[in-house]
Design an enzyme around this catalytic site. Structure first.
Site, PDB file in Angstrom:
ATOM      1  N   ASP A  24      -6.597  54.667  42.897  1.00  0.00           N
ATOM      2  CA  ASP A  24      -5.170  54.485  43.164  1.00  0.00           C
ATOM      3  C   ASP A  24      -4.878  53.045  43.581  1.00  0.00           C
ATOM      4  OD1 ASP A  24      -2.564  55.263  43.361  1.00  0.00           O
ATOM      5  OD2 ASP A  24      -2.770  56.299  45.276  1.00  0.00           O
ATOM      6  N   HIS A  41      -3.817  47.598  35.807  1.00  0.00           N
ATOM      7  CA  HIS A  41      -4.657  48.603  35.160  1.00  0.00           C
ATOM      8  C   HIS A  41      -5.863  47.947  34.483  1.00  0.00           C
ATOM      9  CE1 HIS A  41      -1.896  51.735  36.155  1.00  0.00           C
ATOM     10  NE2 HIS A  41      -0.915  51.255  35.407  1.00  0.00           N
ATOM     11  N   LEU A 135     -26.966  58.332  35.276  1.00  0.00           N
ATOM     12  CA  LEU A 135     -25.691  58.679  35.902  1.00  0.00           C
ATOM     13  C   LEU A 135     -24.884  59.524  34.933  1.00  0.00           C
ATOM     14  CD1 LEU A 135     -23.616  58.171  38.283  1.00  0.00           C
ATOM     15  CD2 LEU A 135     -22.703  56.313  36.847  1.00  0.00           C
TER      16      LEU A 135
END
Length: 251
Positions: A24, A41, A135
């Site tokens: 956020d 972004h 991962l």
């Protein structure tokens, strides 16, 4: 009394954690600097690269990132289009690095409402990275935890018997996914916003004022240090040491 499921999810420092992050603050970070929200972004994508690289080194085995919620469709059309363009760019340009670093990519959420070609690009990226073992990177796109639970409930209605493990698979779409240990939210907001509500039922929460484009490996380490400093009882009590047990004998 703790269930077998709860016991399996109790953590130690030697276990690979499942961490979810609500990314956020991209727009606010950019606005405060006189930049376009799109630039925020773009900076957020750079942060994803940093955190994906840092996560395995800090004991994380599964990382779920909240990239685009179902509610985000209500944002201005130009911003939504820009976010979809960034998603296309990420899928086209990051797969080779993910494969090289042993990262398995999964995208959770709906795909039927994504612009043309993105669902196919997601499938190709998932196939290309399927054997990654360092991962497991899960990116939530057009995602709603409530919708995931609702859809799982609809599927479960056809079953004659149901366990939590089976229902978890219906919610998440995969068997054996570890419950979320820690959820981090950046930018100072303190809510879950429809993120991992089933998988995160026992998750620890960490909120930071840092905007997502500013978040780095040090911030991740701080969140994990806070997590490891907490006592996770899962509704039970801390074990009583033998010397702490009161004597019942009479003098």
């Amino acid at each position: 009394m703790q269930s077998d499921e709860t016991s399996r999810n109790m953590t130690s420092r030697n276990e690979k954690l499942h961490v979810g992050i609500i990314m956020d603050g991209n727009g606010r970070w950019a606005t405060r600097r006189g930049l376009s929200r799109l630039r925020g972004h773009e900076a957020g994508v750079e942060t994803i690269r940093r955190i994906v690289e840092a996560a395995p080194k800090q004991g994380i085995g599964t990382l779920t990132l909240y990239a685009f919620s179902t509610d985000n469709w209500r944002r201005p059309k130009a911003e939504v289009a820009a976010l979809m363009t960034l998603l296309r760019f990420y899928l086209a340009n990051e797969v080779q690095a993910l494969v090289k670093n042993g990262v398995r990519l999964s995208v959770i959420g709906r795909r039927d409402r994504l612009p043309d070609g993105i669902a196919n690009a997601i499938a190709r990226a998932e196939d290309a990275t399927a054997h990654g073992s360092t991962l497991h990177l899960r990116i939530a796109v057009d995602y709603s935890a409530r919708d995931a639970i609702l859809n799982a409930a609809a599927k479960a209605a056809a079953l004659t018997s149901l366990t939590r493990e089976a229902f978890s698979q219906l919610v998440t779409g995969e068997a054996g996914l570890r419950d979320v240990d820690l959820i981090i939210r950046t930018s100072g907001e303190k809510r879950l916003s429809d993120f991992l509500l089933w998988e995160g039922a026992y998750a620890e929460l960490h909120f930071t004022e840092r905007m997502w484009p500013e978040f780095d490996a040090g911030d991740l380490a701080t969140a994990l240090a806070s997590f490891h400093g907490r006592e996770r009882r899962f509704g039970g009590l801390q074990a009583i040491m033998p010397e702490e047990v009161p004597s019942l004998s009479r003098a």
